[in-house]
Design a protein around this motif. Structure first.
Motif, PDB file in Angstrom:
ATOM      1  N   ASP A   1      18.331 -16.090  10.790  1.00 11.42           N
ATOM      2  CA  ASP A   1      17.529 -16.468   9.624  1.00 11.42           C
ATOM      3  C   ASP A   1      16.216 -17.069  10.114  1.00 11.42           C
ATOM      4  O   ASP A   1      16.197 -18.174  10.658  1.00 11.42           O
ATOM      5  N   ASP A   2      15.123 -16.312   9.940  1.00 10.06           N
ATOM      6  CA  ASP A   2      13.842 -16.774  10.457  1.00 10.06           C
ATOM      7  C   ASP A   2      13.376 -18.008   9.695  1.00 10.06           C
ATOM      8  O   ASP A   2      13.291 -18.004   8.460  1.00 10.06           O
ATOM      9  N   ASP A   3      13.057 -19.068  10.429  1.00 10.56           N
ATOM     10  CA  ASP A   3      12.675 -20.330   9.803  1.00 10.56           C
ATOM     11  C   ASP A   3      11.185 -20.652   9.961  1.00 10.56           C
ATOM     12  O   ASP A   3      10.756 -21.780   9.701  1.00 10.56           O
ATOM     13  N   GLY A   4      10.395 -19.664  10.403  1.00 12.30           N
ATOM     14  CA  GLY A   4       8.955 -19.863  10.529  1.00 12.30           C
ATOM     15  C   GLY A   4       8.533 -20.613  11.777  1.00 12.30           C
ATOM     16  O   GLY A   4       7.391 -21.078  11.861  1.00 12.30           O
ATOM     17  N   SER A   5       9.412 -20.731  12.750  1.00  8.78           N
ATOM     18  CA  SER A   5       9.105 -21.511  13.952  1.00  8.78           C
ATOM     19  C   SER A   5       8.475 -20.675  15.067  1.00  8.78           C
ATOM     20  O   SER A   5       8.198 -21.196  16.147  1.00  8.78           O
ATOM     21  N   CYS A   6       8.232 -19.376  14.819  1.00  7.67           N
ATOM     22  CA  CYS A   6       7.694 -18.507  15.867  1.00  7.67           C
ATOM     23  C   CYS A   6       6.264 -18.896  16.237  1.00  7.67           C
ATOM     24  O   CYS A   6       5.448 -19.227  15.371  1.00  7.67           O
ATOM     25  N   LEU A   7       5.973 -18.860  17.523  1.00  8.53           N
ATOM     26  CA  LEU A   7       4.624 -19.000  18.035  1.00  8.53           C
ATOM     27  C   LEU A   7       4.291 -17.767  18.875  1.00  8.53           C
ATOM     28  O   LEU A   7       5.193 -17.149  19.458  1.00  8.53           O
ATOM     29  N   TYR A   8       2.996 -17.399  18.939  1.00 13.74           N
ATOM     30  CA  TYR A   8       2.618 -16.141  19.567  1.00 13.74           C
ATOM     31  C   TYR A   8       1.478 -16.334  20.561  1.00 13.74           C
ATOM     32  O   TYR A   8       0.588 -17.157  20.361  1.00 13.74           O
ATOM     33  N   ASP A   9       1.539 -15.543  21.635  1.00 13.62           N
ATOM     34  CA  ASP A   9       0.415 -15.423  22.556  1.00 13.62           C
ATOM     35  C   ASP A   9      -0.450 -14.225  22.186  1.00 13.62           C
ATOM     36  O   ASP A   9      -1.507 -14.011  22.770  1.00 13.62           O
ATOM     37  N   CYS A  10       0.023 -13.427  21.251  1.00 18.38           N
ATOM     38  CA  CYS A  10      -0.686 -12.244  20.786  1.00 18.38           C
ATOM     39  C   CYS A  10      -0.558 -12.180  19.271  1.00 18.38           C
ATOM     40  O   CYS A  10       0.020 -13.075  18.656  1.00 18.38           O
ATOM     41  N   PHE A  11      -1.090 -11.107  18.670  1.00 21.72           N
ATOM     42  CA  PHE A  11      -1.124 -11.020  17.204  1.00 21.72           C
ATOM     43  C   PHE A  11      -0.171  -9.928  16.722  1.00 21.72           C
ATOM     44  O   PHE A  11      -0.410  -8.745  16.948  1.00 21.72           O
ATOM     45  N   PRO A  12       0.923 -10.301  16.045  1.00 20.30           N
ATOM     46  CA  PRO A  12       1.878  -9.299  15.551  1.00 20.30           C
ATOM     47  C   PRO A  12       1.260  -8.461  14.431  1.00 20.30           C
ATOM     48  O   PRO A  12       0.742  -8.995  13.452  1.00 20.30           O
ATOM     49  N   VAL A  13       1.317  -7.139  14.579  1.00 16.94           N
ATOM     50  CA  VAL A  13       0.738  -6.226  13.606  1.00 16.94           C
ATOM     51  C   VAL A  13       1.692  -5.054  13.398  1.00 16.94           C
ATOM     52  O   VAL A  13       2.234  -4.499  14.358  1.00 16.94           O
ATOM     53  N   THR A  14       1.899  -4.682  12.139  1.00 19.17           N
ATOM     54  CA  THR A  14       2.677  -3.490  11.796  1.00 19.17           C
ATOM     55  C   THR A  14       1.763  -2.503  11.079  1.00 19.17           C
ATOM     56  O   THR A  14       1.124  -2.856  10.081  1.00 19.17           O
ATOM     57  N   ILE A  15       1.675  -1.282  11.609  1.00 16.30           N
ATOM     58  CA  ILE A  15       0.861  -0.225  11.009  1.00 16.30           C
ATOM     59  C   ILE A  15       1.802   0.832  10.444  1.00 16.30           C
ATOM     60  O   ILE A  15       2.609   1.405  11.179  1.00 16.30           O
ATOM     61  N   SER A  16       1.702   1.061   9.127  1.00  9.88           N
ATOM     62  CA  SER A  16       2.595   2.014   8.452  1.00  9.88           C
ATOM     63  C   SER A  16       1.773   3.119   7.800  1.00  9.88           C
ATOM     64  O   SER A  16       0.850   2.838   7.034  1.00  9.88           O
ATOM     65  N   PHE A  17       2.115   4.363   8.118  1.00  8.28           N
ATOM     66  CA  PHE A  17       1.417   5.522   7.577  1.00  8.28           C
ATOM     67  C   PHE A  17       2.256   6.189   6.488  1.00  8.28           C
ATOM     68  O   PHE A  17       3.470   6.305   6.615  1.00  8.28           O
ATOM     69  N   ASP A  18       1.578   6.625   5.437  1.00  8.55           N
ATOM     70  CA  ASP A  18       2.174   7.470   4.405  1.00  8.55           C
ATOM     71  C   ASP A  18       1.346   8.756   4.391  1.00  8.55           C
ATOM     72  O   ASP A  18       0.286   8.820   3.780  1.00  8.55           O
ATOM     73  N   TRP A  19       1.814   9.767   5.110  1.00 15.35           N
ATOM     74  CA  TRP A  19       1.057  11.008   5.279  1.00 15.35           C
ATOM     75  C   TRP A  19       1.250  11.932   4.089  1.00 15.35           C
ATOM     76  O   TRP A  19       2.124  11.704   3.249  1.00 15.35           O
ATOM     77  N   ASP A  20       0.460  13.018   4.034  1.00 11.87           N
ATOM     78  CA  ASP A  20       0.691  14.034   3.011  1.00 11.87           C
ATOM     79  C   ASP A  20       1.708  15.051   3.523  1.00 11.87           C
ATOM     80  O   ASP A  20       2.299  14.877   4.597  1.00 11.87           O
ATOM     81  N   SER A  21       1.912  16.113   2.768  1.00 16.16           N
ATOM     82  CA  SER A  21       2.952  17.085   3.108  1.00 16.16           C
ATOM     83  C   SER A  21       2.647  17.861   4.383  1.00 16.16           C
ATOM     84  O   SER A  21       3.547  18.436   4.999  1.00 16.16           O
ATOM     85  N   TYR A  22       1.371  17.891   4.782  1.00 21.05           N
ATOM     86  CA  TYR A  22       0.983  18.665   5.965  1.00 21.05           C
ATOM     87  C   TYR A  22       0.858  17.735   7.169  1.00 21.05           C
ATOM     88  O   TYR A  22      -0.217  17.569   7.747  1.00 21.05           O
ATOM     89  N   VAL A  23       1.977  17.132   7.546  1.00 20.01           N
ATOM     90  CA  VAL A  23       1.960  16.126   8.604  1.00 20.01           C
ATOM     91  C   VAL A  23       1.509  16.703   9.946  1.00 20.01           C
ATOM     92  O   VAL A  23       0.968  15.986  10.786  1.00 20.01           O
ATOM     93  N   ASN A  24       1.724  18.005  10.154  1.00 20.45           N
ATOM     94  CA  ASN A  24       1.352  18.615  11.429  1.00 20.45           C
ATOM     95  C   ASN A  24      -0.157  18.634  11.644  1.00 20.45           C
ATOM     96  O   ASN A  24      -0.629  18.871  12.768  1.00 20.45           O
TER      97      ASN A  24
END
Length: 198
Positions: A28-51
């Motif tokens: 259960d994450d309690d917000g105590s995390c500290l970072y030496d870098c910047f956490p980033v999540t990149i999420s793509f929603d492509w169209d039907s022609y993913v190729n």
């Protein structure tokens, strides 16, 4: 998370956090995390022609971080990005066919993300577009970066389409007639095509 509250172990659950704060046993994450870098999540929603789609992530004016081709309609990647000289990263997205990622989008989230420019909607781009995002103390100032433009400002760090130029007459003898079909007029960068003063 499937664990009853009385059996939860509070702590930092993000493996990107520093060794001193990350607890692999925490549930259960309690917000105590500290970072030496910047956490980033990149999420793509492509169209039907993913190729047709590909992407690359790099520090603005610096090294490439990662790249790849779209392999599914929805793809997501997690990074912990190091501080760069500008604290700004560039996400380049390309469509080989040239019709853009129709109805597609990208989201960039994380505790380290402070600003995204111009946004995550990919519907109105064609062969290529770049989305910038700042991490940490990075600041995005979008504006005209062409020194020959009337509204150039040295404080801008990302170029947009706002440059303004003096109007000069084109070659003599040109005429324009609307035939009701599509027209393609190629101009040099920074040039303007004006018809009847508009």
């Amino acid at each position: 998370d499937g664990i009853c509250n009385e059996f939860e172990t509070p702590g930092c659950t993000d493996s990107f956090a520093t060794e001193e704060t990350y607890n692999p046993l925490a549930t259960d994450d309690d917000g105590s995390c500290l970072y030496d870098c910047f956490p980033v999540t990149i999420s793509f929603d492509w169209d039907s022609y993913v190729n047709e789609n590909s992407w690359s992530l790099s520090e603005m004016g610096g090294d490439n971080v990662d790249s790849g081709n779209a392999t599914a309609l929805l793809t997501s990647f997690n990074y912990c990005l190091d501080p760069s000289d500008t604290f700004i990263y560039a996400l380049d997205i390309a469509d080989d066919f040239g019709d853009g990622v129709i109805g597609g989008s990208v989201s960039i989230n994380g505790d380290g993300v402070s600003t995204i420019y111009p946004g995550g909607d990919l519907s109105f781009y064609f062969d290529q577009t770049t989305i910038y995002f700042a991490v940490g103390s990075g600041v995005i100032n979008a504006g005209c970066m062409d020194e020959t433009a009337n509204n150039y400002d040295i404080n801008f760090n990302i170029a947009d389409d706002s440059c303004e130029y003096d109007v000069s007459a084109g070659p003599d003898g040109w005429s324009y007639e609307n035939t009701g079909v599509h027209h393609l007029i190629a101009l040099w960068p920074g040039a303007q095509f004006i018809v009847d003063g508009e």
